[in-house]
Motif scaffolding. Structure first.
Motif, short mmCIF file in Angstrom:
data_model
loop_
_atom_site.label_atom_id
_atom_site.label_comp_id
_atom_site.label_asym_id
_atom_site.label_seq_id
_atom_site.Cartn_x
_atom_site.Cartn_y
_atom_site.Cartn_z
N MET A 186 93.29 63.18 84.58
CA MET A 186 92.65 62.22 83.70
C MET A 186 93.16 60.83 84.06
SD MET A 186 92.40 62.03 79.58
CE MET A 186 94.08 61.88 79.12
N THR A 187 92.24 59.89 84.16
CA THR A 187 92.58 58.51 84.48
C THR A 187 92.66 57.69 83.21
OG1 THR A 187 91.46 58.67 86.59
CG2 THR A 187 91.86 56.47 85.75
N THR A 188 93.71 56.90 83.09
CA THR A 188 93.86 56.00 81.96
C THR A 188 93.69 54.58 82.46
OG1 THR A 188 95.41 57.49 80.88
CG2 THR A 188 95.41 55.21 80.15
N ARG A 189 92.91 53.81 81.77
CA ARG A 189 92.68 52.42 82.17
C ARG A 189 93.02 51.52 80.99
NH1 ARG A 189 87.82 50.46 85.72
NH2 ARG A 189 88.77 52.14 86.86
N ILE A 190 93.84 50.53 81.25
CA ILE A 190 94.19 49.55 80.24
C ILE A 190 93.49 48.26 80.61
CG2 ILE A 190 96.04 48.20 79.20
CD1 ILE A 190 97.91 50.58 79.87
N LYS A 191 92.70 47.75 79.70
CA LYS A 191 91.98 46.50 79.95
C LYS A 191 92.62 45.38 79.13
CE LYS A 191 87.56 48.48 81.18
NZ LYS A 191 86.12 48.40 81.01
N VAL A 195 104.03 42.82 86.33
CA VAL A 195 102.80 43.27 85.67
C VAL A 195 101.64 43.25 86.66
CG1 VAL A 195 101.08 42.68 83.91
CG2 VAL A 195 103.51 42.64 83.34
N GLN A 196 101.56 42.18 87.46
CA GLN A 196 100.49 42.09 88.44
C GLN A 196 100.60 43.20 89.48
OE1 GLN A 196 101.07 37.95 89.52
NE2 GLN A 196 99.32 37.33 88.31
N GLU A 197 101.82 43.59 89.85
CA GLU A 197 102.04 44.73 90.75
C GLU A 197 101.46 46.00 90.14
OE1 GLU A 197 105.97 45.90 92.27
OE2 GLU A 197 106.40 43.76 92.37
N HIS A 198 101.75 46.22 88.87
CA HIS A 198 101.26 47.41 88.17
C HIS A 198 99.74 47.41 88.11
CE1 HIS A 198 105.10 49.02 87.04
NE2 HIS A 198 105.44 47.91 86.41
N ILE A 199 99.15 46.24 87.84
CA ILE A 199 97.70 46.15 87.76
C ILE A 199 97.08 46.42 89.13
CG2 ILE A 199 95.78 44.53 87.41
CD1 ILE A 199 97.53 43.21 85.21
N LYS A 200 97.64 45.82 90.17
CA LYS A 200 97.13 46.04 91.52
C LYS A 200 97.22 47.52 91.90
CE LYS A 200 97.75 44.50 96.28
NZ LYS A 200 98.53 43.65 97.20
N ASP A 201 98.32 48.14 91.55
CA ASP A 201 98.50 49.57 91.84
C ASP A 201 97.46 50.40 91.08
OD1 ASP A 201 100.00 51.91 92.86
OD2 ASP A 201 100.50 52.19 90.74
N ALA A 202 97.26 50.08 89.82
CA ALA A 202 96.28 50.83 89.01
C ALA A 202 94.87 50.65 89.55
CB ALA A 202 96.36 50.36 87.56
N VAL A 203 94.52 49.43 89.93
CA VAL A 203 93.18 49.17 90.48
C VAL A 203 92.97 49.94 91.78
CG1 VAL A 203 91.73 47.36 91.50
CG2 VAL A 203 92.88 46.94 89.33
N SER A 204 94.01 49.96 92.61
CA SER A 204 93.88 50.65 93.89
C SER A 204 93.69 52.15 93.73
CB SER A 204 95.09 50.38 94.78
OG SER A 204 96.24 51.08 94.33
N LYS A 205 94.15 52.68 92.60
CA LYS A 205 94.03 54.11 92.33
C LYS A 205 92.81 54.45 91.49
CE LYS A 205 98.95 54.87 92.82
NZ LYS A 205 100.21 55.14 92.15
N GLY A 206 92.02 53.41 91.17
CA GLY A 206 90.78 53.63 90.42
C GLY A 206 91.01 53.82 88.99
#
Length: 71
Positions: free
Chosen positions: A1-6, A60-71
């Motif tokens: 399951m993918t979790t996305r925080i906006k 935080v930007q690292e975490h966001i970039k990582d999350a985006v790269s993983k979809g």
């Protein structure tokens, strides 16, 4: 399951002109100032101010970039 925080994000001018009320604990990112603010659920132009410094923003930007790269 993918979790996305906006996180709502916009320019300083748009935040000021639109003056949204952020929900209690809702984060918002000012793209001009590179600042993260947290709403109080009661008023626009939250006065809580930036909660993190430049090093924390980078993390935080690292975490966001990582999350985006993983979809």
């Amino acid at each position: 399951m993918t979790t996305r925080i906006k996180i709502r994000r916009d320019t300083t001018t748009n935040w000021h002109n639109n003056n949204p009320v952020l929900a209690l604990g809702e984060p918002a990112y000012d793209t001009d100032l590179n600042k993260l603010k947290i709403g109080d659920g009661l008023k626009g132009e939250t006065q809580l101010g930036p909660l993190i410094d430049d090093a924390a923003i980078a993390k935080v930007q690292e975490h966001i970039k990582d999350a985006v790269s993983k979809g």
